[in-house]
Design a protein around this motif. Sequence first.
Motif, PDB file in Angstrom:
ATOM      1  N   LYS A 137       0.875  -1.467   0.154  1.00  0.00           N
ATOM      2  CA  LYS A 137       0.073   0.119  -0.065  1.00  0.00           C
ATOM      3  C   LYS A 137       0.834   1.215   0.217  1.00  0.00           C
ATOM      4  O   LYS A 137       0.742   2.492  -0.498  1.00  0.00           O
TER       5      LYS A 137
ATOM      6  N   TYR B 141       1.369   4.554  -2.998  1.00  0.00           N
ATOM      7  CA  TYR B 141       1.263   5.755  -3.517  1.00  0.00           C
ATOM      8  C   TYR B 141       2.990   7.016  -3.620  1.00  0.00           C
ATOM      9  O   TYR B 141       2.514   7.253  -4.461  1.00  0.00           O
TER      10      TYR B 141
ATOM     11  N   ASP C 117      -8.554   2.429  -8.381  1.00  0.00           N
ATOM     12  CA  ASP C 117      -9.336   2.634  -7.977  1.00  0.00           C
ATOM     13  C   ASP C 117      -9.491   4.146  -6.418  1.00  0.00           C
ATOM     14  O   ASP C 117     -10.298   4.720  -6.941  1.00  0.00           O
ATOM     15  N   ALA C 118      -9.200   3.541  -5.593  1.00  0.00           N
ATOM     16  CA  ALA C 118      -8.728   4.293  -4.567  1.00  0.00           C
ATOM     17  C   ALA C 118      -8.110   5.643  -4.946  1.00  0.00           C
ATOM     18  O   ALA C 118      -8.446   6.845  -4.745  1.00  0.00           O
ATOM     19  N   LEU C 119      -6.697   5.270  -5.531  1.00  0.00           N
ATOM     20  CA  LEU C 119      -5.884   6.949  -6.112  1.00  0.00           C
ATOM     21  C   LEU C 119      -7.197   7.329  -6.938  1.00  0.00           C
ATOM     22  O   LEU C 119      -6.813   8.685  -6.679  1.00  0.00           O
TER      23      LEU C 119
ATOM     24  N   SER D 120      -9.708   8.565  -7.055  1.00  0.00           N
ATOM     25  CA  SER D 120     -11.086   9.281  -6.167  1.00  0.00           C
ATOM     26  C   SER D 120     -10.319  10.267  -5.458  1.00  0.00           C
ATOM     27  O   SER D 120     -10.722  11.501  -5.346  1.00  0.00           O
ATOM     28  N   LYS D 121      -9.076  10.214  -4.535  1.00  0.00           N
ATOM     29  CA  LYS D 121      -8.189  10.547  -3.878  1.00  0.00           C
ATOM     30  C   LYS D 121      -7.791  12.219  -4.681  1.00  0.00           C
ATOM     31  O   LYS D 121      -8.045  12.925  -4.451  1.00  0.00           O
TER      32      LYS D 121
ATOM     33  N   TYR E  10      -8.985  12.697   3.411  1.00  0.00           N
ATOM     34  CA  TYR E  10      -8.458  11.510   3.811  1.00  0.00           C
ATOM     35  C   TYR E  10      -6.573  11.490   4.276  1.00  0.00           C
ATOM     36  O   TYR E  10      -6.142  11.378   5.453  1.00  0.00           O
TER      37      TYR E  10
END
Length: 587
Positions: free
Chosen positions: A26, A30, A61-63, A65-66, A78
């Motif tokens: 994880k 990033y 997906d997570a990245l 939306s951020k 976040y």
Amino acid sequence: MNKDRVAEILSEIGVLLELKGENPFKTRAYASAARTIESLSEPLEKLVAEERLGTIKGIGDALQSKITELVSTGKLAYYDNLKASFPEGLLSLLQIPGLGPKKVKALYEKLGITNFDQLTESCRSNKVAELDGFGEKTQAKILEGIEFRKTYASRHHLHAALSAAEPILDQFRSHPDVIRCSTAGSLRRSKEVIGDIDFLVSSKQPASVVDFFVELPGIMSVSAKGETKASVVLGDGIQADLRVVSDREFPFALAYFTGSKEHNIVMRQRAIQRGLRLNEYGLFRANEETRDPALLVPCATEEEIFQQLNLEYIAPELREDHGEFAAAEAGKLPRLIEWTELRGSLHNHSNWSDGQNTLDDIVTHMTGLGCEYWAITDHSKSSFQAHGLTPERLRSQIKEVRAINHRLEGEGSSFRLLTGSEVDILSDGRLDFDDDLLVDLEVVVASIHQGFTQSEAETTKRLIRAAENPFVHTLGHLTGRLLLEREPYKVNHHAVIDACAGTGTWIELNANPYRFDMDWRLWHYAKDKGVKCVINCDAHRQEHAGFLRLGAGIARKGWLTKADVINTLPLARLRIELALKRGARVK
Ligand code: DGT
Ligand code: CA
Ligand code: CA
Ligand code: ZN
């Protein structure tokens, strides 16, 4: 929000997650997303607007939306929450070489350390060495790192920054992948003290230039390295930033990174008033932030950017938002002095007082540099700590100077020493030598060397009284400041300048990089009052002749032209001015 900032935040999230003890996959996701975003060739805003982020490798997906939240709102809940879950200061511990997230986490959890002071304390009491995975060696290295950080986090004198930057710029100039290069930032603006050095390069091979830079000899450590930029610490503990851009972007990036911030803000507003957008990437026909090449107003040089905004070219030294816009708009910017227009220095020391060199050596050296004249103004008797001259010794120095000039004349040399004194201004404003001695000197500089604790009113009165003495040509280093070392004593500058305007007394711009006194911010006022400037080396050693160039840089910041500066005059003309200054008052 621009992509560099987005990338910065993503990589910071990676570090924070590592501090939290999250799984490495994880945290690495990033870090690698940050690199991807930084090296995007398309505008990030465009990708977001067209919902095409998902098509980029490594952005799940997570990245997605951020990043969308960051780009469209300028914020990320976040990230803010994550940051808030750590004590303030903890992240800054990561700046110490050898301290990664794992070690910082251990220091925090086992010893409750959240800042540099606590860390220093725990190292000194040997607690850090006892932690698992640390040991004596690591502990010593941490302490060293804290000390080192203290040094390089500080600010630096102009000459130190210049002499660190120039060899590196030379290396860039001769590198095959470098098209254009320059310093930027406060160094290019010739500020009196420098935070960090900024380099800008244009190239088609940014990675090769960045690699070359971080490998240069004289670089102590690399604080950050990306595809197109890097930050390093140089030998003297000076931090330096490099940015590499395309050659088309170069003039815009140069203007942007030269600053000052205050100047940039006005430039951007002027662009907006003309239906344009100005940023580090270009000048665009647009009503919103963009870097779309199709909208670019091409400019090959900084000059053309100013032209597009209906301004005369503004020299870097003037870019402080200190009136340069009004003048540039009206076509009334001064033609600034060039250091090569200076012909000598009118305040210097020899080994007769606290200087290092003999009069003969000074003649040889300054002649070799192409100077026309050099005043010898050793200290007066009250400056006993500097071996100030008694009237008798000064009389014999005058004789010796005359003998040397006689010899020079015989040899057909046009160089001359000038007789003189840097006479102390005593506590009450009287001078350390009587007028009947001063009258026999060609150059008299009057300076304060003691009684720094007087009030502003007393010091001001003291300086004004000295300025009123008809035999004084110049007031030396007005405030006694030593940059980054000693505060100036308080002086009402405007009152002193007004007095000098009345008596025709000149004011020194002391070119010693620790002094640069009188401050550049006051020269504009002095010039408007008709007060002349003398740019003096206050040389105590031969190398100090080089201060003339630094002093001219500061004079340029003060809007001064050749005509405002006395020591641009050729010797014959100077001698007339020296005499006139007295003749105007003494019959
Ligand atoms: P320093 O290093 O503290 O002596 O001063 P500078 O002026 O060299 O500042 P530095 O190195 O932080 O940044 C170089 C230039 O980049 C700065 O003069 C203007 C530009 N710049 C940096 N950050 C910003 C910013 O947030 N807004 C604007 N408008 N310009 C910036
Ligand atoms: Ca800088
Ligand atoms: Ca910088
Ligand atoms: Zn002095």
